[in-house]
Design a protein around this motif. Structure first.
Motif, mmCIF file in Angstrom:
data_model
loop_
_atom_site.group_PDB
_atom_site.id
_atom_site.type_symbol
_atom_site.label_atom_id
_atom_site.label_comp_id
_atom_site.label_asym_id
_atom_site.label_seq_id
_atom_site.Cartn_x
_atom_site.Cartn_y
_atom_site.Cartn_z
ATOM 1 N N VAL A 129 0.850 -1.191 0.000
ATOM 2 C CA VAL A 129 0.000 0.000 0.000
ATOM 3 C C VAL A 129 0.883 1.236 0.000
ATOM 4 O O VAL A 129 1.830 1.328 0.786
ATOM 5 N N ILE A 130 0.587 2.169 -0.880
ATOM 6 C CA ILE A 130 1.249 3.466 -0.905
ATOM 7 C C ILE A 130 0.188 4.513 -0.609
ATOM 8 O O ILE A 130 -0.828 4.596 -1.302
ATOM 9 N N HIS A 182 -2.760 3.633 -3.175
ATOM 10 C CA HIS A 182 -2.579 2.576 -4.172
ATOM 11 C C HIS A 182 -2.374 1.264 -3.441
ATOM 12 O O HIS A 182 -1.589 1.195 -2.495
ATOM 13 N N LEU A 183 -3.082 0.249 -3.879
ATOM 14 C CA LEU A 183 -2.962 -1.099 -3.323
ATOM 15 C C LEU A 183 -2.421 -2.002 -4.422
ATOM 16 O O LEU A 183 -3.073 -2.175 -5.457
ATOM 17 N N ASP A 184 -1.211 -2.527 -4.222
ATOM 18 C CA ASP A 184 -0.546 -3.379 -5.207
ATOM 19 C C ASP A 184 -0.528 -2.734 -6.588
ATOM 20 O O ASP A 184 -0.776 -3.384 -7.605
ATOM 21 N N ARG A 210 -6.242 -7.176 1.540
ATOM 22 C CA ARG A 210 -5.447 -8.029 2.416
ATOM 23 C C ARG A 210 -4.785 -7.273 3.563
ATOM 24 O O ARG A 210 -4.234 -7.879 4.472
ATOM 25 N N PHE A 211 -4.849 -5.940 3.548
ATOM 26 C CA PHE A 211 -4.298 -5.134 4.632
ATOM 27 C C PHE A 211 -5.384 -4.653 5.599
ATOM 28 O O PHE A 211 -5.160 -3.767 6.417
ATOM 29 N N ILE A 218 3.314 -1.137 3.968
ATOM 30 C CA ILE A 218 2.556 0.115 3.849
ATOM 31 C C ILE A 218 3.541 1.266 3.907
ATOM 32 O O ILE A 218 4.283 1.419 4.873
ATOM 33 N N SER A 219 3.566 2.065 2.831
ATOM 34 C CA SER A 219 4.431 3.235 2.745
ATOM 35 C C SER A 219 3.569 4.483 2.780
ATOM 36 O O SER A 219 2.576 4.568 2.059
ATOM 37 N N VAL A 220 3.962 5.441 3.607
ATOM 38 C CA VAL A 220 3.228 6.690 3.733
ATOM 39 C C VAL A 220 4.130 7.845 3.334
ATOM 40 O O VAL A 220 5.252 7.949 3.832
#
Length: 134
Positions: free
Chosen positions: A32-33, A42-44, A104-105, A125-127
């Motif tokens: 996740v971004i 964004h997921l995958d 899935r998160f 997960i990147s923030v």
């Protein structure tokens, strides 16, 4: 709280089989971004469409990840003091929708019985937050 890593779109690129042995080629970044300034998720590698409230709710929970956040606090901080403040169960509905969209998160947002909700960090997960120049 969160680190600023620059432009998150630079990380969203096709991956090759060599980078992920045993996986089919992905259409983008795995995980996740979350781009706070761009208000995007964004997921995958695929964009996730969150409502304003869902995004604000997620960001608030992430900022308070060291503790559980109760419904009263969420009502005040996410919905504000406006006339459109929902009832308690509306929060549950928004949390459920947010979890569904995170796929899935979904387990990163956990219910703490009698205390509220807590965000649990995950290595995928990147923030990204805005960079401030003074």
């Amino acid at each position: 709280m969160f680190s600023a890593f620059g432009d998150p779109t630079l990380l969203v690129r096709p991956r090759t089989d060599a980078e992920h042995p045993g996986r089919e080629e992905q259409s983008g970044h795995v995980g996740v971004i979350i781009d706070v300034s761009g208000r995007s998720v964004h997921l995958d590698g695929m964009p996730v469409r969150l409502t304003r409230v869902e995004f604000s709710l997620m960001i608030y929970l992430m900022g308070a990840s060291m503790r559980a956040v109760g419904r009263e606090e969420l009502l005040c901080r996410v919905w504000g003091d406006g006339a459109a403040v929902p009832i308690d169960r509306t929060i549950d509905v928004h949390i459920r929708r947010l979890r569904n969209k995170l796929g899935r998160f979904a387990r990163t947002i956990r219910t703490e019985r009698g205390a509220g909700y807590r965000f649990h960090a995950h290595p995928e997960i990147s923030v990204f937050t805005p960079e401030y120049v003074i």
